[in-house]
Each structure stands twice: as C-alpha cells, then as structure tokens.
Design a protein around this motif. Sequence first.
Motif, PDB file in Angstrom:
ATOM      1  N   ASN A  37      -2.420  -9.158 -10.244  1.00  0.00           N
ATOM      2  CA  ASN A  37      -1.697  -7.895 -10.148  1.00  0.00           C
ATOM      3  C   ASN A  37      -0.650  -7.740 -11.245  1.00  0.00           C
ATOM      4  O   ASN A  37       0.273  -6.928 -11.130  1.00  0.00           O
ATOM      5  CB  ASN A  37      -1.067  -7.786  -8.756  1.00  0.00           C
ATOM      6  CG  ASN A  37      -2.130  -7.666  -7.699  1.00  0.00           C
ATOM      7  OD1 ASN A  37      -2.713  -6.609  -7.521  1.00  0.00           O
ATOM      8  ND2 ASN A  37      -2.427  -8.769  -7.030  1.00  0.00           N
ATOM      9  N   TRP A  38      -0.807  -8.502 -12.304  1.00  0.00           N
ATOM     10  CA  TRP A  38       0.147  -8.539 -13.412  1.00  0.00           C
ATOM     11  C   TRP A  38       0.437  -7.148 -13.964  1.00  0.00           C
ATOM     12  O   TRP A  38       1.594  -6.775 -14.178  1.00  0.00           O
ATOM     13  CB  TRP A  38      -0.387  -9.447 -14.517  1.00  0.00           C
ATOM     14  CG  TRP A  38       0.609  -9.734 -15.582  1.00  0.00           C
ATOM     15  CD1 TRP A  38       0.771  -9.070 -16.759  1.00  0.00           C
ATOM     16  CD2 TRP A  38       1.602 -10.753 -15.562  1.00  0.00           C
ATOM     17  NE1 TRP A  38       1.797  -9.615 -17.481  1.00  0.00           N
ATOM     18  CE2 TRP A  38       2.316 -10.665 -16.766  1.00  0.00           C
ATOM     19  CE3 TRP A  38       1.946 -11.756 -14.650  1.00  0.00           C
ATOM     20  CZ2 TRP A  38       3.363 -11.518 -17.083  1.00  0.00           C
ATOM     21  CZ3 TRP A  38       2.988 -12.615 -14.965  1.00  0.00           C
ATOM     22  CH2 TRP A  38       3.685 -12.494 -16.174  1.00  0.00           C
ATOM     23  N   LYS A  39      -0.607  -6.362 -14.206  1.00  0.00           N
ATOM     24  CA  LYS A  39      -0.429  -5.045 -14.831  1.00  0.00           C
ATOM     25  C   LYS A  39       0.365  -4.089 -13.953  1.00  0.00           C
ATOM     26  O   LYS A  39       1.035  -3.201 -14.465  1.00  0.00           O
ATOM     27  CB  LYS A  39      -1.782  -4.438 -15.189  1.00  0.00           C
ATOM     28  CG  LYS A  39      -2.438  -5.147 -16.347  1.00  0.00           C
ATOM     29  CD  LYS A  39      -3.749  -4.512 -16.734  1.00  0.00           C
ATOM     30  CE  LYS A  39      -4.364  -5.266 -17.905  1.00  0.00           C
ATOM     31  NZ  LYS A  39      -5.655  -4.695 -18.303  1.00  0.00           N
ATOM     32  N   ASP A  40       0.314  -4.262 -12.638  1.00  0.00           N
ATOM     33  CA  ASP A  40       1.104  -3.422 -11.735  1.00  0.00           C
ATOM     34  C   ASP A  40       2.588  -3.773 -11.784  1.00  0.00           C
ATOM     35  O   ASP A  40       3.435  -2.939 -11.466  1.00  0.00           O
ATOM     36  CB  ASP A  40       0.641  -3.594 -10.282  1.00  0.00           C
ATOM     37  CG  ASP A  40      -0.729  -3.022 -10.026  1.00  0.00           C
ATOM     38  OD1 ASP A  40      -1.225  -2.234 -10.858  1.00  0.00           O
ATOM     39  OD2 ASP A  40      -1.314  -3.372  -8.979  1.00  0.00           O
ATOM     40  N   LEU A  41       2.902  -4.999 -12.175  1.00  0.00           N
ATOM     41  CA  LEU A  41       4.268  -5.504 -12.085  1.00  0.00           C
ATOM     42  C   LEU A  41       5.008  -5.540 -13.411  1.00  0.00           C
ATOM     43  O   LEU A  41       6.208  -5.801 -13.436  1.00  0.00           O
ATOM     44  CB  LEU A  41       4.251  -6.917 -11.484  1.00  0.00           C
ATOM     45  CG  LEU A  41       3.606  -7.040 -10.105  1.00  0.00           C
ATOM     46  CD1 LEU A  41       3.479  -8.506  -9.719  1.00  0.00           C
ATOM     47  CD2 LEU A  41       4.404  -6.269  -9.065  1.00  0.00           C
ATOM     48  N   ASN A 100       8.946  -0.812  -8.994  1.00  0.00           N
ATOM     49  CA  ASN A 100       7.733  -1.636  -8.991  1.00  0.00           C
ATOM     50  C   ASN A 100       6.962  -1.421  -7.696  1.00  0.00           C
ATOM     51  O   ASN A 100       7.560  -1.242  -6.640  1.00  0.00           O
ATOM     52  CB  ASN A 100       8.090  -3.122  -9.112  1.00  0.00           C
ATOM     53  CG  ASN A 100       8.763  -3.424 -10.414  1.00  0.00           C
ATOM     54  OD1 ASN A 100       8.130  -3.481 -11.444  1.00  0.00           O
ATOM     55  ND2 ASN A 100      10.072  -3.594 -10.374  1.00  0.00           N
ATOM     56  N   TYR A 101       5.637  -1.480  -7.803  1.00  0.00           N
ATOM     57  CA  TYR A 101       4.800  -1.416  -6.617  1.00  0.00           C
ATOM     58  C   TYR A 101       3.397  -1.898  -6.971  1.00  0.00           C
ATOM     59  O   TYR A 101       2.865  -1.556  -8.032  1.00  0.00           O
ATOM     60  CB  TYR A 101       4.719  -0.002  -6.048  1.00  0.00           C
ATOM     61  CG  TYR A 101       3.877   0.060  -4.800  1.00  0.00           C
ATOM     62  CD1 TYR A 101       4.327  -0.505  -3.615  1.00  0.00           C
ATOM     63  CD2 TYR A 101       2.625   0.644  -4.818  1.00  0.00           C
ATOM     64  CE1 TYR A 101       3.557  -0.475  -2.460  1.00  0.00           C
ATOM     65  CE2 TYR A 101       1.841   0.686  -3.667  1.00  0.00           C
ATOM     66  CZ  TYR A 101       2.310   0.119  -2.499  1.00  0.00           C
ATOM     67  OH  TYR A 101       1.549   0.146  -1.370  1.00  0.00           O
ATOM     68  N   SER A 102       2.813  -2.672  -6.077  1.00  0.00           N
ATOM     69  CA  SER A 102       1.438  -3.121  -6.240  1.00  0.00           C
ATOM     70  C   SER A 102       0.794  -3.206  -4.858  1.00  0.00           C
ATOM     71  O   SER A 102       1.089  -4.120  -4.094  1.00  0.00           O
ATOM     72  CB  SER A 102       1.378  -4.491  -6.930  1.00  0.00           C
ATOM     73  OG  SER A 102       0.044  -4.966  -6.935  1.00  0.00           O
ATOM     74  N   GLY A 104      -2.294  -3.877  -4.258  1.00  0.00           N
ATOM     75  CA  GLY A 104      -3.151  -5.062  -4.238  1.00  0.00           C
ATOM     76  C   GLY A 104      -2.367  -6.323  -3.928  1.00  0.00           C
ATOM     77  O   GLY A 104      -2.798  -7.148  -3.110  1.00  0.00           O
ATOM     78  N   LEU A 105      -1.220  -6.484  -4.557  1.00  0.00           N
ATOM     79  CA  LEU A 105      -0.397  -7.661  -4.302  1.00  0.00           C
ATOM     80  C   LEU A 105       0.129  -7.642  -2.868  1.00  0.00           C
ATOM     81  O   LEU A 105       0.161  -8.685  -2.206  1.00  0.00           O
ATOM     82  CB  LEU A 105       0.758  -7.764  -5.296  1.00  0.00           C
ATOM     83  CG  LEU A 105       1.644  -8.990  -5.138  1.00  0.00           C
ATOM     84  CD1 LEU A 105       0.844 -10.284  -5.279  1.00  0.00           C
ATOM     85  CD2 LEU A 105       2.789  -8.962  -6.137  1.00  0.00           C
TER      86      LEU A 105
END
Length: 162
Positions: A37-41, A100-102, A104-105
């Motif tokens: 989930n790197w790209k979301d964070l 920030n929000y994910s 998936g994470l």
Amino acid sequence: MAALHTVPRARGGPDLKNTGHERTTIDRILEFAVTLNWKDLTQPDEATSIQVEYRTGLHHSLEYLKLWSSTKRGYWHLIGEYWMHSSTGHESGATFSGGNYSAGLALMLDAIMQHQEAFLPPSSDFLDGLVQIKEPSETDLEAARAEITRAMDHIGSLTVHT
C-alpha cells in the motif's frame, strides 16, 4: 486540521491455532502490508521511509500500532494507527490522519490484527517493537504480494474450517 478516516475493526472471530502452516513473523507481515500500500501512503516524487511502531500486551499480542512516515531524516509524521480496543481517546480499528488514507491497508491491518495467532509473535523480551520499511522495489512488491496472498488465504482457510 485534516479529517480522520476511521475503519472499524471486525468483531469476534474464531480462535486460530497453528495448523502446521509455515508462519511468518508479525513484523514481516506488517512490512508486507505497508509495502503493498506504499503508493497510498506516500507522494510519488518524495524519498520516503515508513515505520510501524507497536506495543504488545498479554500473551505477546499487539495492542496497537502506529504508522509514521518521514521524508526528511529525523522528522516523522503520524499517518495512521490501529487499536485493538476503543477508549475515550481513540476508536478501535484503523484510523488515518494528515490527509493519508488506504482502504487496502485498513483491510489488511484488520485481518492481521484480528488473526495475530496466524503469525509468529514478536520477541517476548520487549513490550515495544519497530519495523522500518524503505521504498519498495518491484521485487519487494512481488514478494509482498505473494506473502500477503498466502497469509490471507491461510487466515481464510482457518476461518472456514474452525
């Protein structure tokens, strides 16, 4: 102030036992979840590192974890938290802050935290733990994808068979 995103944690669930499945450590599965989930964070053009800080409780299970990001050495910003139990200061489940929000994470953390027995616990020598994660390469992403898929399949199979 940025709005907080809260994803409530699932309630209940079966008691998972080791069924001969080769388990990974809780530290590694948390690293893999963040990696996927790197790209979301993170921001695309910033060199970033992320760390997961956690506290263990009875039976060496995680009580909470906090996600921190840094784009400049020595400066860390809270980007999210996961609490097993709610209190007057926080809700249970995943909460993201600072824009920030994910999703998936949040889902992965819920599965991991609710099924900690499926993973090898952290060291019993310390109450606190820290997992540092660097920007992932394509190889890192492929390894994380494979391990998370295997772990989630295992959690699902234990849930169905108990």
